[in-house]
Design an enzyme around this catalytic site. Structure first.
Site, short mmCIF file in Angstrom:
data_model
loop_
_atom_site.label_atom_id
_atom_site.label_comp_id
_atom_site.label_asym_id
_atom_site.label_seq_id
_atom_site.Cartn_x
_atom_site.Cartn_y
_atom_site.Cartn_z
N GLU A 209 0.85 -1.18 0.00
CA GLU A 209 0.00 0.00 0.00
C GLU A 209 0.89 1.24 0.00
OE1 GLU A 209 -2.36 -0.55 3.51
OE2 GLU A 209 -0.81 0.18 4.85
N HIS A 247 -4.27 2.93 7.37
CA HIS A 247 -3.18 2.63 8.30
C HIS A 247 -2.33 3.85 8.60
CE1 HIS A 247 -3.39 -1.79 6.85
NE2 HIS A 247 -4.16 -1.60 7.89
#
Length: 291
Positions: A209, A247
């Site tokens: 990511e 996150h």
């Protein structure tokens, strides 16, 4: 074959009497994980689900010969729990707890390394070796035993991609959710090395990511050291600069850590990168057929 966990894993659940610890202990035990004990200060001598509880990790390891621990304690106690496990002789520590302060993780990470132990997490879903051991919060029913290794920064994407793999008949050797915080334990390069050395893992799925440069480092490692087919996916392709996406580690700053930079680095290393998670099984099948 699997990496890190298998039927011989002897697991201690740190925080076994808490809500999350108790719930996931039931799930792991039902799957067949070899849980040999739990810890909860002040509750030593009692049990949960027939599993003995100890006051400290020292007692737990001495009496059960455990080699792995999983941590379900509040964030403010997580670093101490990690270090206590390492000090007691645990070799693999899996920290599920989220919201652990970064400086606490840095301190625990270095202490764990000094003891020769390994850390997965924090803020991670744990690991799964199908038909061997479930040490985490992953949904066991979507996994199938096989020869695909899965490494992921995202728990949710792990589940989605494993679901697609299983539906196409592609089983997994081990699936690992590393966690999405800025500082975590074992990361892409270490896990790629383990899968490369596992004779029964034939191909690897790498799920990254935005944020940081871990995927770029993984690409360099793959180029030099990994001969097995690798297929990837990068989340956050539409994320704007300066915006945290999910996150704590998933943030693009000053143009670095973008999805396109990661995709370009992986493709330059010979990794096929999917545009959608559902594309991964067909890409793997093609790579395996062309080995």
């Amino acid at each position: 074959m699997s990496i890190l966990i298998n039927k011989t894993t002897r697991l201690i659940v740190q925080g076994i009497t808490g809500r999350d610890g108790r719930f996931h202990t039931q799930k792991m035990k039902a799957y067949g994980t070899n849980i040999v004990g739990g810890t909860s200060p002040g509750k030593g001598g009692t049990s949960v689900e027939g599993i003995p509880i100890f006051n400290t990790m020292y007692e737990a390891v001495e009496q059960t010969k455990a080699n792995t621990s999983i941590i379900f304690v509040p964030a403010r106690f997580a670093a101490d729990a990690m270090m206590e496990a390492a000090d007691a002789g645990i070799q693999l520590i899996i920290c599920i707890s989220e919201g652990v302060p970064t400086l606490d993780v840095v301190k625990a990470y270095h202490y764990i390394n000094s003891k020769g132990a390994m850390l997965i997490g924090p803020n991670c879903p744990g690991l799964m070796s199908p038909e061997e051991s479930l040490t985490g919060i992953l949904p066991g029913q979507i996994f199938k035993k096989g020869n695909i290794g899965v490494i992921s920064r995202s728990g949710t994407l792990t589940y989605e991609i494993v679901y697609h793999l299983t539906n196409k008949g592609l089983g997994q050797s081990t699936a690992i959710g590393m966690g999405g915080d800025p500082v975590v334990g074992l990361y892409f390069c270490e896990l790629l090395k383990m899968f490369q050395g596992d004779p029964e893992t034939e191909a690897i799925v790498l799920i990254g990511e935005i944020g940081g440069n871990a995927e770029e480092q993984a690409a360099e490692y793959i180029k030099k050291h990994v001969s097995k087919p690798v297929v990837g996916f990068i989340a956050g392709q539409a994320a704007p600069v300066g915006k945290q996406m999910g996150h704590a580690g998933a943030i693009i700053s000053s143009g670095s850590g973008t999805a396109q930079e990661k995709i370009s680095a992986l493709e330059a290393a010979g990794v096929k990168v999917a545009k959608e998670p559902s594309e991964i099984p067909e890409m793997l099948i093609e790579r395996l057929c062309n080995k």
